[in-house]
Write a protein that holds these residues in place. Structure first.
Motif, mmCIF file in Angstrom:
data_model
loop_
_atom_site.group_PDB
_atom_site.id
_atom_site.type_symbol
_atom_site.label_atom_id
_atom_site.label_comp_id
_atom_site.label_asym_id
_atom_site.label_seq_id
_atom_site.Cartn_x
_atom_site.Cartn_y
_atom_site.Cartn_z
ATOM 1 N N ARG A 1 0.823 -1.212 0.000
ATOM 2 C CA ARG A 1 0.000 0.000 0.000
ATOM 3 C C ARG A 1 0.854 1.259 0.000
ATOM 4 O O ARG A 1 0.533 2.246 -0.674
ATOM 5 C CB ARG A 1 -0.937 -0.005 1.204
ATOM 6 C CG ARG A 1 -2.114 -0.959 1.064
ATOM 7 C CD ARG A 1 -3.142 -0.757 2.160
ATOM 8 N NE ARG A 1 -2.612 -1.091 3.482
ATOM 9 C CZ ARG A 1 -2.657 -2.311 4.017
ATOM 10 N NH1 ARG A 1 -3.179 -3.318 3.328
ATOM 11 N NH2 ARG A 1 -2.174 -2.530 5.226
ATOM 12 N N ARG B 1 2.096 1.805 -3.534
ATOM 13 C CA ARG B 1 1.019 2.329 -4.388
ATOM 14 C C ARG B 1 0.803 3.819 -4.139
ATOM 15 O O ARG B 1 0.654 4.616 -5.076
ATOM 16 C CB ARG B 1 -0.279 1.568 -4.125
ATOM 17 C CG ARG B 1 -0.324 0.174 -4.710
ATOM 18 C CD ARG B 1 -1.754 -0.312 -4.822
ATOM 19 N NE ARG B 1 -1.796 -1.658 -5.378
ATOM 20 C CZ ARG B 1 -2.004 -2.748 -4.654
ATOM 21 N NH1 ARG B 1 -2.201 -2.650 -3.353
ATOM 22 N NH2 ARG B 1 -2.040 -3.945 -5.227
ATOM 23 N N GLU B 2 0.765 4.189 -2.868
ATOM 24 C CA GLU B 2 0.545 5.594 -2.524
ATOM 25 C C GLU B 2 1.685 6.469 -3.036
ATOM 26 O O GLU B 2 1.458 7.571 -3.548
ATOM 27 C CB GLU B 2 0.394 5.741 -1.016
ATOM 28 C CG GLU B 2 -0.890 5.135 -0.472
ATOM 29 C CD GLU B 2 -0.915 5.078 1.042
ATOM 30 O OE1 GLU B 2 0.044 5.596 1.674
ATOM 31 O OE2 GLU B 2 -1.886 4.519 1.601
ATOM 32 N N TYR B 3 2.907 5.982 -2.905
ATOM 33 C CA TYR B 3 4.054 6.758 -3.372
ATOM 34 C C TYR B 3 4.009 6.943 -4.891
ATOM 35 O O TYR B 3 4.233 8.047 -5.398
ATOM 36 C CB TYR B 3 5.363 6.082 -2.970
ATOM 37 C CG TYR B 3 6.576 6.918 -3.315
ATOM 38 C CD1 TYR B 3 7.106 7.804 -2.388
ATOM 39 C CD2 TYR B 3 7.167 6.850 -4.576
ATOM 40 C CE1 TYR B 3 8.200 8.611 -2.699
ATOM 41 C CE2 TYR B 3 8.253 7.645 -4.908
ATOM 42 C CZ TYR B 3 8.769 8.522 -3.967
ATOM 43 O OH TYR B 3 9.829 9.321 -4.304
ATOM 44 N N LEU B 4 3.713 5.886 -5.610
ATOM 45 C CA LEU B 4 3.683 5.980 -7.073
ATOM 46 C C LEU B 4 2.519 6.842 -7.556
ATOM 47 O O LEU B 4 2.645 7.564 -8.552
ATOM 48 C CB LEU B 4 3.603 4.579 -7.678
ATOM 49 C CG LEU B 4 4.866 3.726 -7.515
ATOM 50 C CD1 LEU B 4 4.631 2.323 -8.045
ATOM 51 C CD2 LEU B 4 6.059 4.371 -8.210
ATOM 52 N N ASP B 5 1.392 6.785 -6.852
ATOM 53 C CA ASP B 5 0.268 7.654 -7.210
ATOM 54 C C ASP B 5 0.635 9.125 -7.035
ATOM 55 O O ASP B 5 0.251 9.981 -7.842
ATOM 56 C CB ASP B 5 -0.954 7.331 -6.343
ATOM 57 C CG ASP B 5 -1.633 6.031 -6.733
ATOM 58 O OD1 ASP B 5 -1.353 5.534 -7.855
ATOM 59 O OD2 ASP B 5 -2.421 5.507 -5.927
ATOM 60 N N ALA B 6 1.399 9.410 -5.968
ATOM 61 C CA ALA B 6 1.783 10.794 -5.683
ATOM 62 C C ALA B 6 2.983 11.246 -6.507
ATOM 63 O O ALA B 6 3.203 12.456 -6.680
ATOM 64 C CB ALA B 6 2.104 10.949 -4.196
ATOM 65 N N ASN B 7 3.758 10.286 -7.022
ATOM 66 C CA ASN B 7 4.976 10.605 -7.774
ATOM 67 C C ASN B 7 5.019 9.776 -9.059
ATOM 68 O O ASN B 7 5.869 8.890 -9.215
ATOM 69 C CB ASN B 7 6.215 10.315 -6.920
ATOM 70 C CG ASN B 7 6.244 11.079 -5.619
ATOM 71 O OD1 ASN B 7 6.710 12.210 -5.558
ATOM 72 N ND2 ASN B 7 5.738 10.446 -4.562
ATOM 73 N N PRO B 8 4.117 10.048 -10.005
ATOM 74 C CA PRO B 8 3.993 9.188 -11.194
ATOM 75 C C PRO B 8 5.204 9.198 -12.112
ATOM 76 O O PRO B 8 5.363 8.289 -12.934
ATOM 77 C CB PRO B 8 2.756 9.757 -11.901
ATOM 78 C CG PRO B 8 2.655 11.169 -11.417
ATOM 79 C CD PRO B 8 3.138 11.142 -10.000
ATOM 80 N N SER B 9 6.094 10.180 -11.973
ATOM 81 C CA SER B 9 7.243 10.248 -12.883
ATOM 82 C C SER B 9 8.489 9.578 -12.326
ATOM 83 O O SER B 9 9.517 9.514 -13.006
ATOM 84 C CB SER B 9 7.564 11.713 -13.214
ATOM 85 O OG SER B 9 7.945 12.417 -12.037
ATOM 86 N N TYR C 1 10.484 4.281 -4.057
ATOM 87 C CA TYR C 1 9.240 3.669 -3.583
ATOM 88 C C TYR C 1 9.490 2.439 -2.709
ATOM 89 O O TYR C 1 8.691 2.135 -1.828
ATOM 90 C CB TYR C 1 8.285 3.357 -4.734
ATOM 91 C CG TYR C 1 8.819 2.574 -5.896
ATOM 92 C CD1 TYR C 1 8.876 1.178 -5.858
ATOM 93 C CD2 TYR C 1 9.220 3.214 -7.072
ATOM 94 C CE1 TYR C 1 9.340 0.453 -6.942
ATOM 95 C CE2 TYR C 1 9.686 2.496 -8.155
ATOM 96 C CZ TYR C 1 9.748 1.114 -8.086
ATOM 97 O OH TYR C 1 10.204 0.388 -9.167
#
Length: 279
Positions: A238, A241-249, A256
């Motif tokens: 989780r 997922r939260e990190y990648l959602d907030a940092n998509p680039s 992550y």
């Protein structure tokens, strides 16, 4: 402090009537997060590498050697355990690598074959000072390999321990592996009967599907080693997922993975504290 034999942790917990947390490593970042969580709690931890995990990494040795070194550098007692090994060869390899304990899982075998194989592994482990756990009464889950609803018979458990010489016994009392909801109902009466009929500590597998209150009650009824894997994996995943959602680039996987590793720490600390103060 530092790397210890699992016997030391199990005997201490059993004597005090508390639970000893045993948490599964998936990769190096999990091992790091688990140890930092134990250090935050100021409590010992058993790190576990399963046969499936060893297969994922292409062999046991690389992850085992790294985990052993992490344990040696810890400020709290840490032991390394081989979890659910159905291969006698893998169990012997873990002993030779310096694991503090191995779990030989012969629950898929007929009773007499299970006894014979477990006894062979126990003799090998004991000759090198290594603690051994076994399983009797199939714990549910694992892609149908174990039948749900099966329970460990106390009389058969006593005979099994006597015949094999194992140091700890994982028993089927209502939990299942890989549960993502903490809704399992345990048979406390059976736990008490198993505890009173055996002179070795009991192990609760599938604890990810068991609520805090039920785990505490299970420790009170006689459980000592509490295995947790899926529940902690959820915190790790989780957070990623939260990190990648907030940092998509982001493309640096360390970013992550660090978030996942850090997310383990407070929950590991909380669980170890819960188990250690269960009574």
């Amino acid at each position: 402090m530092t790397l210890v034999n699992t016997r030391e942790l199990m005997e201490s917990a059993a004597e005090r009537g508390v639970g000893q947390g045993a948490f599964n490593i998936v990769h190096l970042e999990t091992a790091e997060g688990l140890v930092v969580g134990a250090e935050a709690a100021g409590l010992p931890v058993i790190l576990q590498i399963s046969e499936n995990c060893a297969k994922f990494h292409g062999g046991l040795e690389p992850l085992a050697l790294a985990s052993l070194e992490i344990a040696r550098q810890a400020s709290v007692p840490v032991s390394l355990h081989l979890d659910h090994a159905e291969s006698e060869e893998l169990a012997r390899e873990a002993v030779d690598l310096g694991f503090g304990s191995v779990m030989y899982d012969g629950a898929h075998l007929d009773y007499e074959l299970n006894v014979a194989a477990t006894r062979r592994v126990a003799e090998y482990a004991h000759s090198r000072g290594v603690y051994i756990e076994a399983e009797l009464g199939k714990v549910g889950g694992k892609n149908g390999a174990h039948a749900p609803g099966v329970r460990t018979d106390p009389a058969e458990a006593a005979a099994f321990v006597l015949a094999t010489g194992v140091d700890a016994l994982a028993v089927a009392v209502g939990s299942s592996h890989a549960m993502t909801e903490r809704s399992a109902a345990l048979d406390f009466g059976l736990i008490s009967r198993l505890r009173s009929g055996l002179d070795v500590p009991l192990v609760l597998h599938g604890s990810s599907g068991v609520s805090d209150e039920t785990i505490v009650a299970a420790i009170g009824a006689g459980m000592t080693k509490i295995n947790v894997s899926t529940h902690l994996n959820g915190f790790f995943t989780r957070a990623i997922r939260e990190y990648l959602d907030a940092n998509p680039s982001v493309v640096d996987s360390r970013k992550y993975l660090e978030a996942g590793r850090d997310a383990l720490v407070p929950e590991v600390s909380r669980l170890l504290t819960l188990f250690a103060k269960a009574i």
